[in-house]
Design an enzyme around this catalytic site. Structure first.
Site, PDB file in Angstrom:
ATOM      1  N   HIS A  91      53.603  58.943  23.290  1.00 20.12           N
ATOM      2  CA  HIS A  91      52.792  60.020  22.720  1.00 20.12           C
ATOM      3  C   HIS A  91      52.762  59.992  21.191  1.00 20.12           C
ATOM      4  O   HIS A  91      53.786  59.748  20.556  1.00 20.12           O
ATOM      5  CB  HIS A  91      53.326  61.375  23.202  1.00 20.12           C
ATOM      6  CG  HIS A  91      53.402  61.470  24.689  1.00 20.12           C
ATOM      7  ND1 HIS A  91      54.578  61.238  25.394  1.00 20.12           N
ATOM      8  CD2 HIS A  91      52.447  61.738  25.609  1.00 20.12           C
ATOM      9  CE1 HIS A  91      54.336  61.378  26.681  1.00 20.12           C
ATOM     10  NE2 HIS A  91      53.050  61.673  26.843  1.00 20.12           N
ATOM     11  N   ASP A  98      57.375  59.382  20.663  1.00 21.73           N
ATOM     12  CA  ASP A  98      58.288  58.826  21.667  1.00 21.73           C
ATOM     13  C   ASP A  98      57.721  57.477  22.121  1.00 21.73           C
ATOM     14  O   ASP A  98      57.062  56.795  21.343  1.00 21.73           O
ATOM     15  CB  ASP A  98      58.507  59.808  22.826  1.00 21.73           C
ATOM     16  CG  ASP A  98      57.223  60.193  23.553  1.00 21.73           C
ATOM     17  OD1 ASP A  98      56.186  59.532  23.327  1.00 21.73           O
ATOM     18  OD2 ASP A  98      57.241  61.144  24.362  1.00 21.73           O
ATOM     19  N   SER A 103      49.618  64.732  29.721  1.00 17.05           N
ATOM     20  CA  SER A 103      50.603  65.135  28.713  1.00 17.05           C
ATOM     21  C   SER A 103      50.052  65.194  27.297  1.00 17.05           C
ATOM     22  O   SER A 103      50.553  65.962  26.470  1.00 17.05           O
ATOM     23  CB  SER A 103      51.802  64.178  28.739  1.00 17.05           C
ATOM     24  OG  SER A 103      51.373  62.838  28.578  1.00 17.05           O
TER      25      SER A 103
END
Length: 373
Positions: A340, A337, A46
């Site tokens: 990240h 978040d 991600s």
């Protein structure tokens, strides 16, 4: 009757023109120092996903909604941050003219791939079984298969050259491994008899084979990204019920991987003639920010910028709530978040990767130097 001008006189005239005319001189100078990186091929999870998971069904690792992308020019795009991720920012530094398109986008073909393709998938890992918690994701092996089977034939058509001729002009970025710990080892998906050292050795051995596979397909320039200090993330601190300090058991695990990754880079170089591998120590870059955020221009290294959907609420404990609240001073936050980093931190990492001369941050050279080889 026409006369033929001697070639040496033509060369002398053009050289003199370039010397006398600043415009022509600058053109020659630009060509002389033109970066040799044509584009990027990106593999990982991600942190480097440009939106592949948007096109995958039955996965919870998807961020196609606000507040993700609130600061990105095109809004929510599947990037796991508020704006640009580290790949976008590296592309800016390297002078890549376009955003690198995600492989899973049906329109990623033809002329759209001439500056590279992004295969990264949020929730995925180096090991095939990592990410089962997140549903359908593309493992690193699957990403490399997509590159070989789908992109390479198309790229040869677009560039009108064999891949072994064109691929040395591209930078191959590999950023994977964090989920192999957080969504695999520490979730008890491996045998209880496997020690952390054994798990890490298997992980780095697997990654070695994957990098060599890319090399055998024609890749020559590599940037291998360290795993970030995930033990310092809001998600980790919430899971282990601590507010003030990083979760050392997690950080020790990823630090062990990073040390072995750097060692791997040195050892496999001799087995890959003509290759150049750069280790980007994003762990150290982020850890330095977290230790003393104020000195690096940040004010919040503890909490997430967005409102995170907890597991009790049906979330993951990592991702932002759909339409949830969000901080206004996003550039002052380290984490967007539960896991990240914000665009502001991504920019620090990309800048260090591109220009740092500190071997503890980027080894054995920075990406600017790599681009000039």
């Amino acid at each position: 009757m026409s006369q033929t001008i001697p070639q040496n006189l033509v060369f002398f005239s053009l050289s003199l023109l370039a010397f006398l005319h600043p415009c022509c001189s600058s053109i020659i100078d630009r060509e002389k120092h033109e970066p040799k990186i044509k584009g990027l091929f990106v593999f990982g999870s991600s942190l480097v996903d440009n939106g592949n998971n948007n096109f995958i069904k039955n996965t919870i690792a998807k961020v196609d909604y606000l507040p993700y992308g609130i600061d990105f020019p095109f809004g929510p795009s599947g990037r796991f941050t508020n704006g640009k991720n580290v790949i976008d920012l590296l592309g800016d530094k390297l002078g890549i003219p376009n955003y690198i398109p995600p492989f899973n986008d049906p329109s990623t073909s033809g002329r759209k791939i001439v500056y590279g393709v992004n295969y990264a998938s949020g929730g995925s890992g180096i090991l095939d079984d990592t990410g089962a918690f997140a549903g359908n994701v593309m493992s690193l092996n699957a990403q490399i298969r997509n590159f070989e089977a789908v992109t390479l034939p198309d790229l040869e058509v677009q560039l009108r050259s064999k891949s072994r001729v064109s691929l040395p002009q591209f930078l191959f970025v590999v950023g994977s491994g964090g989920n192999d710990y957080s969504l695999n080892y520490f979730m008890g998906m491996t045998s209880n008899n496997v020690s952390l050292e054994e798990f890490t050795a298997n992980l780095t051995t697997t990654l070695t084979h994957q990098v060599k596979r890319l090399y055998n397909l024609g890749a020559r320039k590599f940037a291998l990204m360290a795993i970030n200090p995930n033990g310092c993330s809001p998600m980790a601190k919430a899971r282990f019920s601590t507010r003030d300090h990083c979760v050392q058991v997690l950080n020790r695990a990823v630090h062990l991987f990073n040390v072995r990754l750097k060692t791997l880079l040195v050892s496999i170089r001799t087995q890959m003639p003509g290759s150049v591998l750069v280790f980007v120590n994003s762990y150290k870059v982020m850890r330095d920010i977290i230790r003393d955020p104020a000195s690096k221009g940040f004010s919040n290294a503890r909490s997430s910028c967005c409102e995170v959907a907890t597991i009790k609420e049906g979330g993951t404990g990592i991702l932002c709530k759909r339409g949830g609240s969000i901080c206004t001073n996003r550039s002052a936050h380290v984490f967007f978040d539960g896991l990240h980093p914000t665009e502001a931190v991504n920019l620090v990492i990309a800048t260090k990767a591109y220009a740092s001369n500190f071997k503890a941050e980027v080894y054995p050279m920075n990406l600017k130097q790599l681009s000039e080889i």
